[in-house]
Enzyme design. Structure first.
Site, PDB file in Angstrom:
ATOM      1  N   ASN A 115      70.592 -31.358  14.754  1.00  0.00           N
ATOM      2  CA  ASN A 115      70.831 -32.080  16.006  1.00  0.00           C
ATOM      3  C   ASN A 115      69.999 -31.394  17.092  1.00  0.00           C
ATOM      4  O   ASN A 115      70.354 -30.316  17.563  1.00  0.00           O
ATOM      5  CB  ASN A 115      72.333 -32.018  16.334  1.00  0.00           C
ATOM      6  N   TRP A 116      68.887 -32.032  17.449  1.00  0.00           N
ATOM      7  CA  TRP A 116      67.970 -31.401  18.405  1.00  0.00           C
ATOM      8  C   TRP A 116      68.466 -31.510  19.846  1.00  0.00           C
ATOM      9  O   TRP A 116      67.863 -30.948  20.759  1.00  0.00           O
ATOM     10  CB  TRP A 116      66.570 -32.014  18.281  1.00  0.00           C
ATOM     11  N   LYS A 117      69.533 -32.259  20.049  1.00  0.00           N
ATOM     12  CA  LYS A 117      70.107 -32.439  21.399  1.00  0.00           C
ATOM     13  C   LYS A 117      69.014 -32.841  22.390  1.00  0.00           C
ATOM     14  O   LYS A 117      68.072 -33.523  22.014  1.00  0.00           O
ATOM     15  CB  LYS A 117      70.835 -31.163  21.839  1.00  0.00           C
ATOM     16  N   HIS A 156      79.603 -37.113  19.206  1.00  0.00           N
ATOM     17  CA  HIS A 156      79.443 -35.668  19.408  1.00  0.00           C
ATOM     18  C   HIS A 156      80.271 -35.231  20.624  1.00  0.00           C
ATOM     19  O   HIS A 156      80.384 -35.977  21.597  1.00  0.00           O
ATOM     20  CB  HIS A 156      77.966 -35.329  19.620  1.00  0.00           C
ATOM     21  N   GLU A 185      79.646 -33.357  23.010  1.00  0.00           N
ATOM     22  CA  GLU A 185      78.914 -33.395  24.286  1.00  0.00           C
ATOM     23  C   GLU A 185      78.869 -34.804  24.843  1.00  0.00           C
ATOM     24  O   GLU A 185      78.873 -35.002  26.063  1.00  0.00           O
ATOM     25  CB  GLU A 185      77.502 -32.805  24.087  1.00  0.00           C
ATOM     26  N   GLU A 204      83.336 -30.149  14.044  1.00  0.00           N
ATOM     27  CA  GLU A 204      82.712 -29.191  14.954  1.00  0.00           C
ATOM     28  C   GLU A 204      83.729 -28.717  15.993  1.00  0.00           C
ATOM     29  O   GLU A 204      83.959 -29.408  17.008  1.00  0.00           O
ATOM     30  CB  GLU A 204      81.533 -29.848  15.682  1.00  0.00           C
ATOM     31  N   GLY A 258      77.381 -23.721  20.074  1.00  0.00           N
ATOM     32  CA  GLY A 258      76.461 -23.002  20.952  1.00  0.00           C
ATOM     33  C   GLY A 258      76.992 -21.670  21.465  1.00  0.00           C
ATOM     34  O   GLY A 258      76.446 -21.099  22.402  1.00  0.00           O
ATOM     35  N   SER A 292      77.566 -23.238  15.687  1.00  0.00           N
ATOM     36  CA  SER A 292      76.943 -21.914  15.493  1.00  0.00           C
ATOM     37  C   SER A 292      76.606 -21.617  14.031  1.00  0.00           C
ATOM     38  O   SER A 292      76.727 -20.476  13.588  1.00  0.00           O
ATOM     39  CB  SER A 292      77.834 -20.812  16.083  1.00  0.00           C
TER      40      SER A 292
HETATM   41  P1  PGA Z   1      75.147 -25.325  17.530  1.00  0.00           P
HETATM   42  O1  PGA Z   1      75.467 -26.887  17.792  1.00  0.00           O
HETATM   43  O2  PGA Z   1      74.676 -25.219  16.093  1.00  0.00           O
HETATM   44  O3  PGA Z   1      74.079 -24.976  18.512  1.00  0.00           O
HETATM   45  O4  PGA Z   1      76.421 -24.587  17.748  1.00  0.00           O
HETATM   46  C1  PGA Z   1      76.050 -27.687  16.809  1.00  0.00           C
HETATM   47  C2  PGA Z   1      76.181 -29.089  17.342  1.00  0.00           C
HETATM   48  O5  PGA Z   1      76.479 -29.273  18.522  1.00  0.00           O
HETATM   49  O6  PGA Z   1      75.995 -30.067  16.580  1.00  0.00           O
END
Ligand code: PGA
Length: 255
Positions: free
Chosen positions: A10-12, A99, A101, A171, A177, A217
């Site tokens: 997931n490159w966000k 997600h 976010e 998640e 993160g 993470s």
């Molecule tokens: P992260 O993010 O690996 O940077 O913790 C995972 C995600 O949000 O899919």
């Protein structure tokens, strides 16, 4: 049950279109031919999908291409939205839905997640449905109930065949993160609860077939521990997916 491992990046909101094209080439180079045993998916921002898709096509890569969100209508007066058919036309195969976010910053709810899951299946896109609890929910001992309720609403109304093809990414929000993770055993407990929820909704065969990813993470150093758990079938990787070597190491850990 032989479920194929899946590692999705997931490159966000990172990488321009040009940077994304370079990153996918770097990942392909790092992976060489170790790709075949694991389903590998990259999810660039919308603006990078075309360029990454072109690299995948021209270099004959077998990796999947995912979007990070999708709207549920096919077209119409929905300024700023992207429809399933816009994604499939660019040879997207997967889409991340719900997600945390998007739930936090863009008003995503279990109800909108559900509409998007149905739209994805209608379009032939593989949904990767995200769920996961906050730290407060975990500390109150309500993780299972919370995640079960997210799944019950988020994937309601499917048929058993679709349910069997589901990919759910567990998640924990406090692990995204942050460098913090649950123990592999406790991540597996939640993965098992997700599978049981699908089983109660759609029957045991669907529950055995559907895949649960762990996300939060995930790094080359810890990936193998999660992949060793019986109910965890891969990972949704954020930060570490932006580094070709790290991402490839995580893929290799799933082999
Ligand atoms: P992260 O993010 O690996 O940077 O913790 C995972 C995600 O949000 O899919």
């Amino acid at each position: 049950m032989d479920r194929r491992m899946l590692v999705a990046g997931n490159w966000k909101m990172y990488t321009t279109s040009g940077e994304g094209a370079v990153l996918v080439q770097d990942i392909a180079e790092e992976l060489d031919d170790s790709l075949s045993g694991v389903e590998v998916v990259v999810c660039p921002p919308f603006t990078g999908i075309k360029a990454v898709s072109t690299v995948i096509e021209l270099d004959h890569l077998t990796m999947g291409l995912g979007a990070q969100d999708v709207f549920w209508e096919q077209e119409g007066p929905f300024t700023g939205a992207i429809s399933p058919r816009m994604l499939t036309e660019l040879r997207c195969t997967h889409v991340i839905i719900g997600h945390s976010e998007r739930r936090e910053h863009f008003g995503e709810t279990d109800e909108t997640v559900n509409k998007k899951v149905h739209a994805a299946f209608r379009a032939g896109l593989q949904p990767i449905v995200c769920c996961g609890e906050t730290l407060a929910t975990r500390e109150a001992g309500n993780t299972d109930a919370f995640v079960r309720s997210q799944i019950t609403s988020g994937v309601a109304g499917l048929d058993a065949e679709q349910a069997g093809r589901l990919v759910v990414a567990y998640e924990p929000i406090w692990a995204i993160g942050t460098g913090r993770t649950p123990t592999p055993e406790s991540a597996n407990d939640v993965a098992r609860a997700i599978r049981a929820t699908i089983g109660a909704m759609y029957g045991p065969p669907a529950a055995m077939q559907m895949r649960v990813l762990y996300g939060g993470s995930v790094k080359p150093e810890n990936a193998k521990m999660f992949f060793g758990e019986p109910d965890i079938d891969g990972a949704l990787v954020g930060g570490a997916s932006l580094d070709a070597k790290s991402f490839a190491d995580i893929v290799r850990a799933a082999l």
